[in-house]
Scaffold this active site. Structure first.
Site, short mmCIF file in Angstrom:
data_model
loop_
_atom_site.label_atom_id
_atom_site.label_comp_id
_atom_site.label_asym_id
_atom_site.label_seq_id
_atom_site.Cartn_x
_atom_site.Cartn_y
_atom_site.Cartn_z
N LYS A 13 0.86 -1.19 0.00
CA LYS A 13 0.00 0.00 0.00
C LYS A 13 0.89 1.23 0.00
CE LYS A 13 -1.90 2.96 2.58
NZ LYS A 13 -1.88 4.09 1.66
N GLU A 72 9.15 15.84 15.84
CA GLU A 72 9.71 15.70 14.49
C GLU A 72 9.27 16.89 13.64
OE1 GLU A 72 8.29 12.43 11.95
OE2 GLU A 72 10.39 11.96 11.56
N SER A 113 4.84 7.43 10.26
CA SER A 113 4.92 8.24 11.48
C SER A 113 4.76 7.37 12.72
CB SER A 113 3.80 9.29 11.44
OG SER A 113 2.55 8.64 11.37
N GLU A 157 9.06 1.00 11.37
CA GLU A 157 10.12 1.99 11.12
C GLU A 157 9.46 3.36 11.21
OE1 GLU A 157 13.29 1.48 10.61
OE2 GLU A 157 13.26 -0.70 10.36
N CYS A 214 13.65 10.40 7.23
CA CYS A 214 13.42 9.97 8.63
C CYS A 214 14.66 10.24 9.47
CB CYS A 214 13.02 8.52 8.68
SG CYS A 214 14.16 7.44 7.83
P1 NAD Z 1 2.17 8.25 7.74
O1 NAD Z 1 2.32 7.51 9.01
O2 NAD Z 1 1.17 9.32 7.65
O3 NAD Z 1 1.80 7.22 6.55
C1 NAD Z 1 2.61 6.10 6.23
C2 NAD Z 1 1.75 5.09 5.50
O4 NAD Z 1 0.79 4.58 6.41
C3 NAD Z 1 0.98 5.65 4.31
O5 NAD Z 1 0.94 4.69 3.28
C4 NAD Z 1 -0.40 5.86 4.90
O6 NAD Z 1 -1.44 5.84 3.94
C5 NAD Z 1 -0.50 4.65 5.83
N1 NAD Z 1 -1.49 4.78 6.90
C6 NAD Z 1 -1.98 5.91 7.46
N2 NAD Z 1 -2.90 5.60 8.39
C7 NAD Z 1 -2.95 4.25 8.47
C8 NAD Z 1 -3.70 3.32 9.25
N3 NAD Z 1 -4.59 3.72 10.17
N4 NAD Z 1 -3.49 1.99 9.06
C9 NAD Z 1 -2.59 1.56 8.15
N5 NAD Z 1 -1.88 2.40 7.35
C10 NAD Z 1 -2.05 3.73 7.51
O7 NAD Z 1 3.63 8.78 7.34
P2 NAD Z 1 4.06 9.67 6.09
O8 NAD Z 1 3.62 11.07 6.29
O9 NAD Z 1 3.69 8.96 4.82
O10 NAD Z 1 5.66 9.59 6.22
C11 NAD Z 1 6.42 10.43 7.03
C12 NAD Z 1 6.76 9.72 8.33
O11 NAD Z 1 7.44 8.51 8.05
C13 NAD Z 1 7.72 10.52 9.19
O12 NAD Z 1 7.32 10.44 10.53
C14 NAD Z 1 9.06 9.81 9.00
O13 NAD Z 1 9.96 9.96 10.05
C15 NAD Z 1 8.61 8.40 8.84
N6 NAD Z 1 9.63 7.62 8.16
C16 NAD Z 1 10.34 6.70 8.88
C17 NAD Z 1 11.36 5.97 8.25
C18 NAD Z 1 12.17 4.95 9.00
O14 NAD Z 1 12.83 4.15 8.36
N7 NAD Z 1 12.15 4.95 10.33
C19 NAD Z 1 11.62 6.20 6.90
C20 NAD Z 1 10.88 7.15 6.21
C21 NAD Z 1 9.87 7.85 6.85
#
Ligand code: NAD
Length: 497
Positions: free
Chosen positions: A172, A378, A224, A245, A279
Site C-alpha cells: 500500500k 519531528e 509516522s 520503522e 526519517c
Molecule cells: P504516515 O504515518 O502518515 O503514513 C505512512 C503510511 O501509512 C501511508 O501509506 C499511509 O497511507 C498509511 N497509513 C496511514 N494511516 C494508516 C492506518 N490507520 N493503518 C494503516 N496504514 C495507515 O507517514 P508519512 O507522512 O507517509 O511519512 C512520514 C513519516 O514517516 C515521518 O514520521 C518519517 O519519520 C517516517 N519515516 C520513517 C522511516 C524509517 O525508516 N524509520 C523512513 C521514512 C519515513
C-alpha cells in the site's frame, strides 16, 4: 485518467470508482489520479497473495534469485521514467530520485543472493539417533505499508527480503506518491501473478484492512510514530508480527576538532536532503561552544547559496516540500521557536520567487532552548536548529534527550569521543564523519519511539522468516523416561537398572 491498481498480475480499477488526486508539489497542479481503494479491493489483493503463496514458497531459492535479479534489471531500465514521475508527485530533485532507483535495484540484487544463502541450521541433537533442524520459514502474506518520502526505496527494503524469504506481498503506497509505485506493475510482472500486489487508497481504509485482516501474517510499516502506535495496538490482540520503522529527531554533534570546511556542508546536507523530509534528517545540531559562532555564521552563509526550486530543474538543490500541511507544520514550529526567543539566521519563510508550490526556504535557527517544540517534535522540513554545548558529557546527554532514537551523527576524529558516542547514544544508526549513508549489508532501524525491527542486512531478511525447530529421531523406539514412573528409583528419580 485514473491509473489502475495491480492485483493478481492484472491491472484493475477500484471497486468504488472514486479517485485520489496526485498533486505536483512544485506547481500545485494535478498530475494524475489513482483509485481510492476499498476494503473489498484490499481483500482481493490479500486473497491473490494467499493463493500465490504455496507455489512461491516452494520455488527453489536459486529460481527466486533469478527472478529478483530480473526485477532489479527491469527497474534499472525504467529508472529514469520512474524517477521523473516521483519528482512530479513527491517534489524531490530528480538527481535524488535517480539515486533512489539505483539503491533500490541494488537492494533487489542483494536480497536475491542473501535469500539463497541459507534456510536455517542443524544443531547438536540430544541423542545420537536424532537430527535437530532449525528451519527458517516465510510467514505467508506480508502487508507492506509505505510512506511518501522514499517510496520506492522503503518499499524495496520490505518487498525484496520478504520475497527472498518466500513470502508474497501486498503493497500500500502513500496517497501522496502512489504513481511511481504503480509503475512497478511492469517490473513485478517478472514474478508469478499474485506474488506482489499493489493497492492504492487511504490508510484508514486499505491500510486498516491490511493490518487487521486475519489473512495477512506480518505487517511491515514505515511511517509516522502515531500511525505505527495505532498499528501496534490493532495487531496486539491478533498477536500478529509487526515491523515498525517510525519517526526520528536525529542529533548531530560537531566537536571542537571538526574540520569546519567539511562539517558545514555535511550538516547542511544531512538536514536539508529531500527538503529535510528524511526519517534520519538531522533535526538538532549541537556545536562545541568554542566554535559555535564561527560555525553558525558559516553554516548560514553556506545555506544561503543553496538553490531552492522545482525538482525537475537540474540546478535545484532543495525542492519543494511534499504537501501544504507538512509545510504548515514546519512554519508553526519555527514561529513557536521565534516567539520563545529563537533567532533566524537565514530562511524562515516561503521564498518570494514562487507564487505556487510548497516551498520553504532552508532555515538556520539559533537561540534554541531544549524544551522548544522544534527540539522535541519531528519537524520533517528544511530547518536546522543549532545549540552550543560545553563538555562532551553534555553533548551525549543532549543527543539522548529525545523520545526518538533513529540515527545520530558526529564529526570528530577523537577516538575517545567516538567510542563513547557509539556506546552511549541510544540510536539504531551511528554515523561518524559520514552523514546519512546506507549500506544494503548493514541493518537499519530505530530504538525508543523510532520503531522496532531492522531493515537491510541479514537482520532484514530474518524479519520475514519465522523459526521452527524440528526434532527428528531415526529410531522408532520407546523412550526410557516415559510411563510407568514406577520403573524409576523413588529415592533418586533415576531409572532402575
Ligand atoms: P504516515 O504515518 O502518515 O503514513 C505512512 C503510511 O501509512 C501511508 O501509506 C499511509 O497511507 C498509511 N497509513 C496511514 N494511516 C494508516 C492506518 N490507520 N493503518 C494503516 N496504514 C495507515 O507517514 P508519512 O507522512 O507517509 O511519512 C512520514 C513519516 O514517516 C515521518 O514520521 C518519517 O519519520 C517516517 N519515516 C520513517 C522511516 C524509517 O525508516 N524509520 C523512513 C521514512 C519515513
Amino acid at each position: 485518467m485514473t491509473r489502475p491498481m495491480w492485483i493478481n498480475g492484472e491491472f484493475v480499477d477500484g471497486t468504488s470508482g472514486e479517485a485520489i488526486e496526485v498533486v505536483n508539489p512544485a506547481t500545485e497542479e494535478v498530475v494524475d489520479h489513482v483509485p481510492a481503494g476499498t476494503v473489498e479491493d484490499a481483500r482481493r489483493a490479500i486473497a491473490a497473495a494467499n493463493e500465490a503463496f504455496p507455489s512461491w514458497r516452494s520455488t527453489p531459492s536459486v529460481e527466486k534469485a533469478d527472478l529478483l535479479h530480473e526485477v532489479a534489471s527491469k527497474l534499472r531500465s525504467k529508472a529514469e521514467e520512474i524517477a521523473t514521475t516521483l519528482t512530479l508527485e513527491g517534489g524531490k530533485p530528480l538527481i535524488e530520485n535517480r539515486d533512489e532507483m539505483g539503491w533500490s535495484a541494488a537492494c533487489f540484487d542483494y536480497y536475491a543472493e542473501i535469500g539463497r544463502h541459507s534456510r536455517g541450521r542443524v544443531i547438536p541433537s540430544i541423542e545420537a539417533s536424532q537430527l535437530s533442524l532449525v528451519l527458517k520459514e516465510p510467514y505467508g502474506v506480508v502487508a507492506c505499508i509505505v510512506p511518501w518520502n522514499y517510496p520506492i526505496l522503503l518499499m524495496t527494503w520490505k518487498v525484496a527480503p520478504a520475497l527472498a524469504a518466500g513470502n508474497t506481498v501486498v503493497i500500500k503506497p502513500s496517497s501522496v506518491t502512489p504513481l511511481s509505485t504503480l509503475m512497478f506493475a511492469d517490473i513485478f510482472d517478472a514474478l508469478p501473478p499474485g506474488g506482489v500486489n499493489i493497492v492504492t487508497g487511504a490508510g484508514s481504509v486499505v491500510g486498516d484492512e491490511l493490518v487487521t485482516s486475519p489473512d495477512t501474517h506480518l505487517v511491515a510499516f514505515t511511517g509516522s510514530t502515531a500511525v505505527g502506535q495505532r498499528i501496534a495496538a490493532l495487531t496486539a490482540p491478533l498477536v500478529k508480527k509487526v515491523h515498525l520503522e517510525l519517526g526520528g529527531k536525529d542529533p548531530f554533534v560537531v566537536c571542537e576538532d571538526a574540520d569546519v570546511d567539511v562539517a558545514v556542508p555535511g550538516v547542511a546536507w544531512a538536514a536539508l536532503l529531500n527538503a529535510g523530509q528524511v526519517c534520519t534528517s538531522t533535526e538538532r545540531v549541537y556545536v562545541q561552544r568554542s566554535m559555535f559562532e564561527d560555525f553558525t555564521e558559516r553554516l548560514a552563509d553556506y545555506v544561503q547559496t543553496l538553490r531552492v526550486g522545482p525538482g525537475m530543474d537540474p540546478t535545484t538543490d532543495v525542492g519543494p516540500m511534499a504537501r501544504a500541511p507538512y509545510r504548515a507544520k514546519v512554519e508553526a514550529q519555527v514561529q513557536d521557536a521565534v516567539a520563545r526567543g529563537a533567532r533566524i539566521l537565514t530562511g524562515g519563510r516561503r521564498p518570494p520567487l514562487f507564487s505556487r508550490g510548497f516551498y520553504y526556504e532552508p532555515t538556520v535557527l539559533v537561540g534554541i532552548e531544549p524544551d522548544m517544540e522544534i527540539m522535541r517534535e519531528e519537524t520533517f522540513g528544511p530547518v536546522i536548529p543549532i545549540a552550543p554545548y560545553g563538555t562532551f558529557d553534555e553533548a551525549i546527554e543532549l543527543a539522548n534527550s529525545s523520545v526518538y532514537g533513529l540515527g545520530a551523527n558526529i564529526y570528530t576524529n577523537n577516538a575517545v569521543y567516538i567510542k563513547r558516542f557509539y556506546e552511549e547514544v541510544k540510536a539504531g544508526t551511528i554515523w561518524v564523519n559520514d552523514p546519512l549513508t546506507d549500506n544494503d549489508a548493514g541493518p537499519f532501524g530505530g530504538m525508543k519511539l523510532s520503531g522496532m525491527g531492522r531493515e537491510l542486512g541479514e537482520e532484514g531478511i530474518e524479519e520475514f522468516r519465522e523459526t521452527k525447530h524440528v526434532h527428528w529421531d531415526f529410531s522408532m523406539e520407546k523412550k526410557g523416561w516415559w510411563y510407568p514412573y514406577e520403573q524409576y528409583n523413588r529415592e533418586s528419580g533415576y531409572l532402575e537398572e
